[in-house]
Design a protein around this motif. Structure first.
Motif, mmCIF file in Angstrom:
data_model
loop_
_atom_site.group_PDB
_atom_site.id
_atom_site.type_symbol
_atom_site.label_atom_id
_atom_site.label_comp_id
_atom_site.label_asym_id
_atom_site.label_seq_id
_atom_site.Cartn_x
_atom_site.Cartn_y
_atom_site.Cartn_z
ATOM 1 N N GLU A 139 -7.167 -19.882 -1.278
ATOM 2 C CA GLU A 139 -7.011 -19.032 -2.444
ATOM 3 C C GLU A 139 -8.199 -18.101 -2.547
ATOM 4 O OE1 GLU A 139 -6.217 -21.413 -5.950
ATOM 5 O OE2 GLU A 139 -4.417 -22.229 -5.013
ATOM 6 N N GLY A 140 -7.926 -16.873 -2.908
ATOM 7 C CA GLY A 140 -8.982 -15.889 -3.048
ATOM 8 C C GLY A 140 -9.225 -15.073 -1.790
ATOM 9 N N ASN A 141 -8.714 -15.538 -0.645
ATOM 10 C CA ASN A 141 -8.884 -14.760 0.579
ATOM 11 C C ASN A 141 -8.195 -13.413 0.428
ATOM 12 O OD1 ASN A 141 -10.311 -16.785 1.813
ATOM 13 N ND2 ASN A 141 -8.829 -17.150 3.446
ATOM 14 N N GLN A 142 -8.755 -12.421 1.103
ATOM 15 C CA GLN A 142 -8.195 -11.078 1.085
ATOM 16 C C GLN A 142 -8.130 -10.559 2.509
ATOM 17 O OE1 GLN A 142 -10.632 -8.636 -1.403
ATOM 18 N NE2 GLN A 142 -10.454 -9.992 -3.165
ATOM 19 N N GLN A 143 -7.148 -9.701 2.756
ATOM 20 C CA GLN A 143 -7.066 -9.029 4.045
ATOM 21 C C GLN A 143 -6.436 -7.663 3.851
ATOM 22 O OE1 GLN A 143 -4.798 -11.571 6.608
ATOM 23 N NE2 GLN A 143 -3.317 -12.033 5.040
ATOM 24 N N ARG A 144 -6.657 -6.793 4.802
ATOM 25 C CA ARG A 144 -6.067 -5.451 4.727
ATOM 26 C C ARG A 144 -4.552 -5.577 4.713
ATOM 27 N NH1 ARG A 144 -8.373 -3.411 9.553
ATOM 28 N NH2 ARG A 144 -6.486 -2.189 9.750
ATOM 29 N N GLN A 145 -3.940 -5.044 3.700
ATOM 30 C CA GLN A 145 -2.501 -5.176 3.500
ATOM 31 C C GLN A 145 -1.699 -4.647 4.693
ATOM 32 O OE1 GLN A 145 -1.323 -4.022 -0.441
ATOM 33 N NE2 GLN A 145 0.678 -3.330 0.258
ATOM 34 N N GLU A 146 -2.147 -3.533 5.268
ATOM 35 C CA GLU A 146 -1.398 -2.897 6.354
ATOM 36 C C GLU A 146 -1.330 -3.744 7.617
ATOM 37 O OE1 GLU A 146 -4.893 -0.116 8.312
ATOM 38 O OE2 GLU A 146 -3.882 0.585 6.504
ATOM 39 N N THR A 147 -2.192 -4.765 7.739
ATOM 40 C CA THR A 147 -2.212 -5.594 8.953
ATOM 41 C C THR A 147 -1.504 -6.935 8.754
ATOM 42 O OG1 THR A 147 -4.312 -6.666 8.419
ATOM 43 C CG2 THR A 147 -4.425 -4.570 9.622
ATOM 44 N N THR A 148 -0.775 -7.100 7.645
ATOM 45 C CA THR A 148 -0.166 -8.398 7.344
ATOM 46 C C THR A 148 1.303 -8.451 7.744
ATOM 47 O OG1 THR A 148 0.522 -7.760 5.109
ATOM 48 C CG2 THR A 148 -1.715 -8.680 5.355
ATOM 49 N N PHE A 149 1.769 -9.661 8.026
ATOM 50 C CA PHE A 149 3.200 -9.883 8.238
ATOM 51 C C PHE A 149 3.972 -9.415 7.015
ATOM 52 C CE2 PHE A 149 3.050 -13.766 11.339
ATOM 53 C CZ PHE A 149 2.564 -12.952 12.335
ATOM 54 N N CYS A 150 3.437 -9.711 5.826
ATOM 55 C CA CYS A 150 4.138 -9.370 4.574
ATOM 56 C C CYS A 150 4.428 -7.878 4.498
ATOM 57 C CB CYS A 150 3.318 -9.819 3.371
ATOM 58 S SG CYS A 150 3.051 -11.596 3.322
ATOM 59 N N GLN A 151 3.453 -7.049 4.822
ATOM 60 C CA GLN A 151 3.664 -5.603 4.759
ATOM 61 C C GLN A 151 4.663 -5.155 5.813
ATOM 62 O OE1 GLN A 151 2.359 -3.495 2.292
ATOM 63 N NE2 GLN A 151 4.012 -2.264 3.121
ATOM 64 N N ILE B 53 7.101 -6.829 6.971
ATOM 65 C CA ILE B 53 8.424 -7.245 6.496
ATOM 66 C C ILE B 53 8.888 -6.300 5.383
ATOM 67 C CG2 ILE B 53 9.656 -9.077 5.259
ATOM 68 C CD1 ILE B 53 7.862 -11.059 6.972
ATOM 69 N N LEU B 54 8.001 -5.985 4.435
ATOM 70 C CA LEU B 54 8.353 -5.038 3.368
ATOM 71 C C LEU B 54 8.747 -3.677 3.943
ATOM 72 C CD1 LEU B 54 5.576 -5.795 0.724
ATOM 73 C CD2 LEU B 54 8.036 -6.223 0.471
ATOM 74 N N ASP B 55 8.095 -3.256 5.015
ATOM 75 C CA ASP B 55 8.371 -1.964 5.644
ATOM 76 C C ASP B 55 9.612 -1.996 6.533
ATOM 77 O OD1 ASP B 55 6.102 -0.910 4.432
ATOM 78 O OD2 ASP B 55 4.852 -1.091 6.231
ATOM 79 N N GLY B 56 10.228 -3.178 6.712
ATOM 80 C CA GLY B 56 11.418 -3.290 7.547
ATOM 81 C C GLY B 56 11.127 -3.359 9.038
ATOM 82 N N GLU B 57 9.867 -3.530 9.402
ATOM 83 C CA GLU B 57 9.488 -3.623 10.816
ATOM 84 C C GLU B 57 9.725 -5.023 11.384
ATOM 85 O OE1 GLU B 57 5.452 -2.286 11.063
ATOM 86 O OE2 GLU B 57 5.929 -0.330 10.228
#
Length: 125
Positions: free
Chosen positions: A53-65, A67-71
Motif C-alpha cells: 500500500e502506498g506504492n506508486q508507479q508511472r501510470q503509462e507503464t502499468t498493465f492497468c493503463q 488494459i484501459l487503453d485497449g492494448e
C-alpha cells in the motif's frame, strides 16, 4: 511500519481478500489513477514484499493503463502470451504471470482507478 487502515479501507481490503481468494491469485488491489501516477491504495497480498500500500508507479507503464487503453485484454491468463504486456516493467518484476483489471468508476462517471488482481503463476483454467 504499516499505516493503520481507515474503516472504509478495511472494508475494501475485505472485498479484495474475497476476490483474491475466489480468483485464486496472489494479490488484489485497488489503485487510484491521477493521470500520471498509479497509487496502490489498498492491497491484499500473499506476497506483501512485492505489492505494498502506498506504492506508486508511472501510470503509462502499468498493465492497468494498457488494459484501459485497449492494448491488452481485461483478463490475461498468461502474460507471456502478450508482447505488449511483456514489454512493461510489471512483467519482469515482480514476475506477474496472470492478471485481471477492471476500471473503478465513481457515481459521477469519473474514472477513479482500477481493481486488479495478479498471480505469480499462469491461469490454467
Amino acid at each position: 511500519m504499516k499505516k493503520r487502515r481507515s474503516e472504509a479501507d478495511q472494508k475494501v481490503a475485505e472485498l479484495l481478500r474475497t476476490a483474491k481468494e475466489s480468483l485464486q491469485l496472489s494479490v488484489a488491489f485497488l489503485s487510484r489513477l491521477d493521470g500520471t501516477t498509479q497509487h496502490l491504495e489498498v492491497v491484499e497480498s500473499s506476497v506483501p514484499f512485492l505489492f505494498q500500500e502506498g506504492n506508486q508507479q508511472r501510470q503509462e507503464t502499468t498493465f492497468c493503463q494498457a488494459i484501459l487503453d485497449g492494448e491488452l485484454p481485461a483478463v490475461i491468463p498468461d502474460v507471456r502470451q502478450h508482447p505488449v504486456a511483456m514489454a512493461l516493467p510489471a512483467a519482469r518484476l515482480p514476475r506477474i504471470r496472470s492478471f485481471v483489471s477492471v476500471p473503478v468508476v465513481l457515481s459521477d462517471g469519473e474514472l477513479y482507478g482500477t481493481f486488479c488482481a495478479a498471480g505469480l503463476t499462469t491461469d490454467k483454467g
